[in-house]
Scaffold this active site. Structure first.
Site, PDB file in Angstrom:
ATOM      1  CE  LYS A 192      -3.170   0.728   5.352  1.00 32.29           C
ATOM      2  NZ  LYS A 192      -1.784   0.316   5.069  1.00 32.29           N
ATOM      3  CG  ASN A 193      -1.674   0.930   1.412  1.00 31.16           C
ATOM      4  OD1 ASN A 193      -1.412   1.334   2.547  1.00 31.16           O
ATOM      5  ND2 ASN A 193      -1.852  -0.356   1.127  1.00 31.16           N
TER       6      ASN A 193
ATOM      7  CB  CYS B  72       5.899  -6.689   9.432  1.00 31.84           C
ATOM      8  SG  CYS B  72       4.992  -7.070   7.968  1.00 31.84           S
TER       9      CYS B  72
ATOM     10  NE  ARG C 160       5.475  -5.618   3.992  1.00 25.32           N
ATOM     11  CZ  ARG C 160       4.516  -4.768   4.360  1.00 25.32           C
ATOM     12  NH1 ARG C 160       3.933  -4.904   5.519  1.00 25.32           N
ATOM     13  NH2 ARG C 160       4.128  -3.813   3.555  1.00 25.32           N
TER      14      ARG C 160
ATOM     15  CG  ASP D 171      -3.131  -5.166   0.691  1.00 26.98           C
ATOM     16  OD1 ASP D 171      -2.329  -5.919   1.264  1.00 26.98           O
ATOM     17  OD2 ASP D 171      -2.842  -3.999   0.350  1.00 26.98           O
TER      18      ASP D 171
ATOM     19  NE  ARG E 116      -0.782  -0.346  10.864  1.00 24.16           N
ATOM     20  CZ  ARG E 116      -0.121  -1.159  10.047  1.00 24.16           C
ATOM     21  NH1 ARG E 116       0.064  -2.404  10.375  1.00 24.16           N
ATOM     22  NH2 ARG E 116       0.360  -0.712   8.905  1.00 24.16           N
TER      23      ARG E 116
HETATM   24  N1  EPU Z   1      10.319  -6.844  -1.812  1.00 29.41           N
HETATM   25  C1  EPU Z   1      11.653  -7.147  -1.742  1.00 29.41           C
HETATM   26  N2  EPU Z   1      12.550  -6.115  -1.627  1.00 29.41           N
HETATM   27  C2  EPU Z   1      12.156  -4.818  -1.595  1.00 29.41           C
HETATM   28  C3  EPU Z   1      10.792  -4.505  -1.682  1.00 29.41           C
HETATM   29  C4  EPU Z   1       9.885  -5.542  -1.782  1.00 29.41           C
HETATM   30  O1  EPU Z   1      12.037  -8.311  -1.766  1.00 29.41           O
HETATM   31  O2  EPU Z   1      13.024  -3.936  -1.505  1.00 29.41           O
HETATM   32  C5  EPU Z   1       9.324  -7.935  -1.930  1.00 29.41           C
HETATM   33  C6  EPU Z   1       8.421  -8.016  -0.697  1.00 29.41           C
HETATM   34  O3  EPU Z   1       9.007  -8.748   0.353  1.00 29.41           O
HETATM   35  C7  EPU Z   1       7.188  -8.691  -1.273  1.00 29.41           C
HETATM   36  C8  EPU Z   1       7.122  -8.104  -2.685  1.00 29.41           C
HETATM   37  O4  EPU Z   1       8.426  -7.618  -2.975  1.00 29.41           O
HETATM   38  O5  EPU Z   1       7.396 -10.074  -1.345  1.00 29.41           O
HETATM   39  C9  EPU Z   1       6.116  -6.991  -2.894  1.00 29.41           C
HETATM   40  O6  EPU Z   1       6.201  -6.076  -1.821  1.00 29.41           O
HETATM   41  P1  EPU Z   1       5.922  -4.518  -1.980  1.00 29.41           P
HETATM   42  O7  EPU Z   1       7.221  -3.795  -1.834  1.00 29.41           O
HETATM   43  O8  EPU Z   1       5.133  -4.270  -3.206  1.00 29.41           O
HETATM   44  O9  EPU Z   1       5.040  -4.214  -0.701  1.00 29.41           O
HETATM   45  P2  EPU Z   1       5.054  -2.867   0.117  1.00 29.41           P
HETATM   46  O10 EPU Z   1       5.334  -1.743  -0.792  1.00 29.41           O
HETATM   47  O11 EPU Z   1       5.885  -3.020   1.334  1.00 29.41           O
HETATM   48  C10 EPU Z   1       2.544  -2.247  -0.245  1.00 29.41           C
HETATM   49  C11 EPU Z   1       1.345  -1.978   0.627  1.00 29.41           C
HETATM   50  C12 EPU Z   1       0.897  -3.272   1.283  1.00 29.41           C
HETATM   51  C13 EPU Z   1       0.517  -4.253   0.164  1.00 29.41           C
HETATM   52  C14 EPU Z   1       1.730  -4.448  -0.776  1.00 29.41           C
HETATM   53  C15 EPU Z   1       1.424  -5.326  -1.970  1.00 29.41           C
HETATM   54  C16 EPU Z   1       1.688   0.312   1.321  1.00 29.41           C
HETATM   55  C17 EPU Z   1       2.001   1.275   2.396  1.00 29.41           C
HETATM   56  N3  EPU Z   1       1.712  -0.981   1.636  1.00 29.41           N
HETATM   57  O12 EPU Z   1       3.549  -2.781   0.613  1.00 29.41           O
HETATM   58  O13 EPU Z   1      -0.271  -2.979   2.042  1.00 29.41           O
HETATM   59  O14 EPU Z   1       0.167  -5.490   0.717  1.00 29.41           O
HETATM   60  O15 EPU Z   1       2.176  -3.168  -1.264  1.00 29.41           O
HETATM   61  O16 EPU Z   1       0.379  -4.812  -2.708  1.00 29.41           O
HETATM   62  O17 EPU Z   1       1.398   0.717   0.211  1.00 29.41           O
HETATM   63  C18 EPU Z   1      -1.866  -3.304   3.740  1.00 29.41           C
HETATM   64  O18 EPU Z   1      -2.399  -2.237   3.407  1.00 29.41           O
HETATM   65  O19 EPU Z   1      -2.423  -4.122   4.539  1.00 29.41           O
HETATM   66  C19 EPU Z   1      -0.556  -3.659   3.202  1.00 29.41           C
HETATM   67  C20 EPU Z   1       0.238  -4.560   3.776  1.00 29.41           C
END
Ligand code: EPU
Length: 420
Positions: A22-23, A117, A122, A305, A397
């Site tokens: 998915k990701n 969320c 996030r 995850d 999802r």
């Molecule tokens: N963060 C910030 N600011 C930002 C972006 C991130 O503070 O602008 C923080 C987040 O709050 C968090 C950390 O950085 O504490 C890492 O977050 P990241 O941005 O890496 O997460 P994401 O990109 O929103 C993706 C996956 C998630 C997975 C995380 C971590 C997708 C669509 N989602 O989320 O997947 O948990 O990386 O590996 O790729 C899931 O599949 O269940 C899921 C939640």
């Protein structure tokens, strides 16, 4: 809302085929916005998030052509909307992944701010700061990010913290930017590499994907391509735990454990036995589960995850395990539900102390987010008696045909459809 009912206690046995990740699929579908021909994707998982992404791409004006199972052709030659509306973003945060490509190709994008969320705040501040560094003018108005740029300019970016979708958004912005962009402290997750591989097939000039510095030399034009999405490593990890927690024996067909090394290492410490053959990876659950401690980290560390699923396994450990969540501040929603099944877990700050119990007992529980739901299914498979999980739309999802795949492994599991 549908429910899942599980009569636990059956050791799972047999072979399971993994779906596409998915990701990886979500950013790659957004990457189709970067070109004006037909992009042919295969191995897309049949999931609610993929449906949401299709709705978003159609809304923007892309043509979609469904092929045989898991195949989709996307043509973004007639994009006439530049907005990811609130209704779509609120059901799927990954909708923000259209920001980078729309801005890079059309110089404008309007994306609803995702908001908090179930697992944490996030924010997307790091995506926005980096796009500003590339010359985008960004305004936050009425809950929307309004971004404009004549042509993005390559520059040196260093993320304060590695962000998966942030790195992906910037990668998609940089491929069509003027000059060279370097993304420092970039996310190294395999899904980022899968996206980079697809972009390279489209003609992008990228080096260093999978390391903490990615360099992109911008080009003026990308071509359409064919691309097969990588297998889902988190789905794989979830079935490995299913084998361990039910003391079963499951083979992940055509899978070699790639990208799951840290999880496999921890599962081996817990007593699971692995056997890699050409046809797939077989895992056998132990008679007694050893308690093992883990701390979640960005890749190649233990993935957040997989934290909830690993905790379900540790709930039946022989001793005490300490689990630390360092990525998201609120990813323990499954704990109170696991306790309803008899688990002994105490939370203090970002740490969960799991004292293994000899048995879990079935109970009604509620799913709260995707991976939390998976951990409840796993606990239910091991529990004595019946577990009924409500709000299973979270599972839909992210896990393709979960009940079907588990039934084929011998689980006593059924979906109770809501009578409308
Ligand atoms: N963060 C910030 N600011 C930002 C972006 C991130 O503070 O602008 C923080 C987040 O709050 C968090 C950390 O950085 O504490 C890492 O977050 P990241 O941005 O890496 O997460 P994401 O990109 O929103 C993706 C996956 C998630 C997975 C995380 C971590 C997708 C669509 N989602 O989320 O997947 O948990 O990386 O590996 O790729 C899931 O599949 O269940 C899921 C939640």
């Amino acid at each position: 809302m549908d429910k899942i009912r599980i009569q636990g206690g059956v050791p799972l046995k047999g072979k399971v085929f993994l779906s596409g990740a998915k990701n990886a699929a979500l950013p790659i579908m957004s990457a189709a916005l970067l070109t004006d021909g037909w992009v042919n994707l295969s191995n897309l998982p049949a999931l609610r998030d993929i449906q949401t992404e299709k709705r978003l791409l159609s809304f923007l004006g892309a043509s979609l052509d469904e092929g045989s199972e898991g195949c989709l052709r996307i043509n973004a030659s007639r994009i006439d909307q530049f907005e990811a509306p609130y209704d779509l973003v609120k059901t799927m945060r990954a909708s923000v992944l259209v920001l980078g490509p729309l801005l890079a190709r059309f110089g404008r994008a309007r994306v609803s701010l995702p908001g908090g969320c179930a697992i944490g705040a996030r924010p997307i501040n790091l995506h926005l700061k980096a796009l500003e560094m590339m010359g985008a003018r960004i305004n936050l108005r009425s809950g929307y990010v309004d971004a404009k740029a004549r042509r993005l300019r390559g520059t040196e970016i260093g993320f304060d913290t590695p962000t998966v979708t942030g790195t992906e958004n910037l990668l998609m912005a940089a491929v069509l930017a003027q000059g060279k962009t370097s993304l420092g402290n970039a996310a190294k997750e395999p899904e980022v590499v899968d996206l980079a591989n697809c972009l390279e097939r489209m003609g992008a000039k990228i080096s260093g994907a999978g390391t903490d510095t990615i360099t992109v030399q911008g080009v003026t034009h990308l071509q359409p391509t064919d691309y097969r999405i990588m297998p889902d490593r988190i789905e794989a990890g979830t079935y490995l735990v299913a084998s361990g927690i039910t003391r079963g024996e499951i083979t992940l067909a055509e899978y070699d454990g790639s990208h799951l090394e840290t999880v496999i290492m921890k599962l081996k410490e817990a007593g699971l036995e692995f056997d890699q053959k050409k046809s797939g990876l077989t895992v056998r659950g132990p008679r007694k589960i050893k308690s093992v401690s883990v701390t979640t980290r960005p890749f190649p560390g233990f993935p957040t995850d997989m934290q909830a699923q690993f905790m379900a396994l540790m709930a039946l450990g022989q001793d005490t395990s300490v689990i630390k969540e360092t990525i998201f501040e609120n990813r323990y929603m499954h704990v109170s539900e696991l306790r309803r099944l008899g688990a002994d877990i105490q939370i203090s700050g970002n740490q969960a102390v799991v004292k293994g119990v000899s048995k879990l007992r079935g109970a009604p529980v509620m799913a709260t987010d995707l991976r939390a739901s998976a951990s409840l299914v796993l606990a239910g498979l091991a529990a004595e008696g019946m577990t009924e999980i409500s709000r299973v739309y979270h599972l839909d999802r992210g896990y393709e045909s979960l009940e079907k795949k588990l039934s084929a492994l011998g689980a006593n599991i059924e979906r109770i459809k809501e009578v409308k």
